[in-house]
Write a protein that holds these residues in place. Sequence first.
Motif, PDB file in Angstrom:
ATOM      1  N   GLU A 185      17.086 -18.464   8.572  1.00  0.00           N
ATOM      2  CA  GLU A 185      16.495 -19.082   8.536  1.00  0.00           C
ATOM      3  C   GLU A 185      16.549 -20.204  10.509  1.00  0.00           C
ATOM      4  O   GLU A 185      16.442 -20.443  11.244  1.00  0.00           O
ATOM      5  N   LEU A 186      17.998 -20.322   9.720  1.00  0.00           N
ATOM      6  CA  LEU A 186      18.388 -21.443  10.926  1.00  0.00           C
ATOM      7  C   LEU A 186      18.895 -20.748  12.063  1.00  0.00           C
ATOM      8  O   LEU A 186      18.465 -21.076  13.254  1.00  0.00           O
ATOM      9  N   VAL A 187      19.548 -19.578  11.290  1.00  0.00           N
ATOM     10  CA  VAL A 187      19.961 -18.070  13.180  1.00  0.00           C
ATOM     11  C   VAL A 187      18.457 -18.100  13.795  1.00  0.00           C
ATOM     12  O   VAL A 187      18.665 -18.402  15.404  1.00  0.00           O
ATOM     13  N   LEU A 188      17.543 -17.565  12.601  1.00  0.00           N
ATOM     14  CA  LEU A 188      16.436 -17.603  13.688  1.00  0.00           C
ATOM     15  C   LEU A 188      15.538 -18.605  14.156  1.00  0.00           C
ATOM     16  O   LEU A 188      15.344 -18.138  15.937  1.00  0.00           O
ATOM     17  N   GLU A 189      16.138 -19.277  14.057  1.00  0.00           N
ATOM     18  CA  GLU A 189      15.108 -20.418  14.734  1.00  0.00           C
ATOM     19  C   GLU A 189      16.504 -20.613  16.183  1.00  0.00           C
ATOM     20  O   GLU A 189      15.479 -21.339  17.029  1.00  0.00           O
ATOM     21  N   ALA A 190      17.484 -20.456  15.946  1.00  0.00           N
ATOM     22  CA  ALA A 190      17.952 -21.214  17.012  1.00  0.00           C
ATOM     23  C   ALA A 190      17.873 -20.013  17.824  1.00  0.00           C
ATOM     24  O   ALA A 190      18.112 -20.239  19.354  1.00  0.00           O
ATOM     25  N   VAL A 191      18.040 -18.606  17.561  1.00  0.00           N
ATOM     26  CA  VAL A 191      17.804 -17.582  18.375  1.00  0.00           C
ATOM     27  C   VAL A 191      16.347 -17.796  19.300  1.00  0.00           C
ATOM     28  O   VAL A 191      16.932 -17.130  20.595  1.00  0.00           O
ATOM     29  N   ARG A 192      15.503 -18.517  18.738  1.00  0.00           N
ATOM     30  CA  ARG A 192      13.908 -18.437  19.379  1.00  0.00           C
ATOM     31  C   ARG A 192      14.626 -19.354  20.689  1.00  0.00           C
ATOM     32  O   ARG A 192      13.717 -19.515  21.427  1.00  0.00           O
ATOM     33  N   ASP A 202      21.097  -7.990  11.621  1.00  0.00           N
ATOM     34  CA  ASP A 202      19.545  -7.986  10.983  1.00  0.00           C
ATOM     35  C   ASP A 202      18.575  -8.016  13.011  1.00  0.00           C
ATOM     36  O   ASP A 202      18.795  -8.786  13.586  1.00  0.00           O
ATOM     37  N   ARG A 203      18.212  -6.349  12.452  1.00  0.00           N
ATOM     38  CA  ARG A 203      16.604  -6.480  13.476  1.00  0.00           C
ATOM     39  C   ARG A 203      15.731  -7.471  14.257  1.00  0.00           C
ATOM     40  O   ARG A 203      15.805  -8.086  15.357  1.00  0.00           O
ATOM     41  N   GLU A 204      15.584  -8.231  13.098  1.00  0.00           N
ATOM     42  CA  GLU A 204      14.125  -9.625  13.283  1.00  0.00           C
ATOM     43  C   GLU A 204      15.514  -9.833  13.983  1.00  0.00           C
ATOM     44  O   GLU A 204      14.822 -11.260  15.252  1.00  0.00           O
ATOM     45  N   VAL A 205      16.597 -11.006  13.531  1.00  0.00           N
ATOM     46  CA  VAL A 205      16.945 -11.844  13.962  1.00  0.00           C
ATOM     47  C   VAL A 205      17.773 -11.291  15.479  1.00  0.00           C
ATOM     48  O   VAL A 205      17.432 -12.040  16.355  1.00  0.00           O
ATOM     49  N   VAL A 206      17.900 -10.109  15.826  1.00  0.00           N
ATOM     50  CA  VAL A 206      18.255  -9.614  17.362  1.00  0.00           C
ATOM     51  C   VAL A 206      16.960  -9.434  18.071  1.00  0.00           C
ATOM     52  O   VAL A 206      17.277  -9.571  19.592  1.00  0.00           O
ATOM     53  N   LEU A 207      15.953  -9.185  17.822  1.00  0.00           N
ATOM     54  CA  LEU A 207      15.166  -8.911  18.658  1.00  0.00           C
ATOM     55  C   LEU A 207      14.471 -10.277  18.459  1.00  0.00           C
ATOM     56  O   LEU A 207      13.782 -10.498  20.544  1.00  0.00           O
ATOM     57  N   GLU A 208      14.459 -11.231  18.198  1.00  0.00           N
ATOM     58  CA  GLU A 208      13.768 -12.525  18.242  1.00  0.00           C
ATOM     59  C   GLU A 208      14.848 -13.026  19.867  1.00  0.00           C
ATOM     60  O   GLU A 208      14.408 -14.072  20.876  1.00  0.00           O
ATOM     61  N   ALA A 209      16.205 -12.654  18.762  1.00  0.00           N
ATOM     62  CA  ALA A 209      17.221 -13.300  20.619  1.00  0.00           C
ATOM     63  C   ALA A 209      17.365 -12.907  21.737  1.00  0.00           C
ATOM     64  O   ALA A 209      17.250 -13.142  22.406  1.00  0.00           O
ATOM     65  N   VAL A 210      16.428 -11.071  22.028  1.00  0.00           N
ATOM     66  CA  VAL A 210      16.635 -10.602  22.924  1.00  0.00           C
ATOM     67  C   VAL A 210      15.094 -11.144  23.584  1.00  0.00           C
ATOM     68  O   VAL A 210      15.150 -10.628  24.890  1.00  0.00           O
ATOM     69  N   ARG A 211      14.299 -11.246  22.616  1.00  0.00           N
ATOM     70  CA  ARG A 211      13.158 -11.347  23.421  1.00  0.00           C
ATOM     71  C   ARG A 211      12.950 -12.800  23.954  1.00  0.00           C
ATOM     72  O   ARG A 211      11.926 -13.281  25.189  1.00  0.00           O
ATOM     73  N   GLN A 212      14.579 -14.419  23.989  1.00  0.00           N
ATOM     74  CA  GLN A 212      14.350 -15.215  24.257  1.00  0.00           C
ATOM     75  C   GLN A 212      15.377 -14.872  25.757  1.00  0.00           C
ATOM     76  O   GLN A 212      15.121 -15.806  26.996  1.00  0.00           O
ATOM     77  N   ASN A 213      15.890 -14.049  25.043  1.00  0.00           N
ATOM     78  CA  ASN A 213      17.334 -14.161  26.478  1.00  0.00           C
ATOM     79  C   ASN A 213      17.991 -12.720  26.308  1.00  0.00           C
ATOM     80  O   ASN A 213      18.466 -12.175  25.370  1.00  0.00           O
ATOM     81  N   GLY A 214      17.439 -11.093  27.411  1.00  0.00           N
ATOM     82  CA  GLY A 214      17.830 -10.174  27.101  1.00  0.00           C
ATOM     83  C   GLY A 214      19.526  -9.985  27.068  1.00  0.00           C
ATOM     84  O   GLY A 214      20.156  -8.904  26.243  1.00  0.00           O
TER      85      GLY A 214
END
Length: 121
Positions: free
Chosen positions: A3-10, A26-38
């Motif tokens: 949860e901490l990493v998810l918030e950080a990558v957002r 983790d697909r969800e974590v990476v998806l959130e990261a690339v949505r913020q920065n490709g």
Amino acid sequence: DRELVLEAVRQNGHALSFAADPLKADREVVLEAVRQNGHALSFAADPLKADRELVLEAVRKDGHALSYAADPLKADRELVLEAVRQNGHALSFAADPLKADREVVLEAVRQNGHALSFAAD
């Protein structure tokens, strides 16, 4: 902590670089990261670099992210078109047949005239 990493990558997709390896896969974590920065795709586990939907999200944010995609996706016409529309220089990372595709090259050049240098002869 996921949860901490998810918030950080957002907040900053580059935070993925500091995540533990299981979270880089983790697909969800990476998806959130690339949505913020490709560019965050560069930190993803290799199997996710072959995930079409995830790579599409990344190149919509930053066309240069195509450079981190698995080779088969660099030959995906729709995906490459999205990448060059965002950043014409992404043409340099496309599979050779797409560098000779008139529509793909035209889209790249519309975004950045210098992209013509990456087109096939």
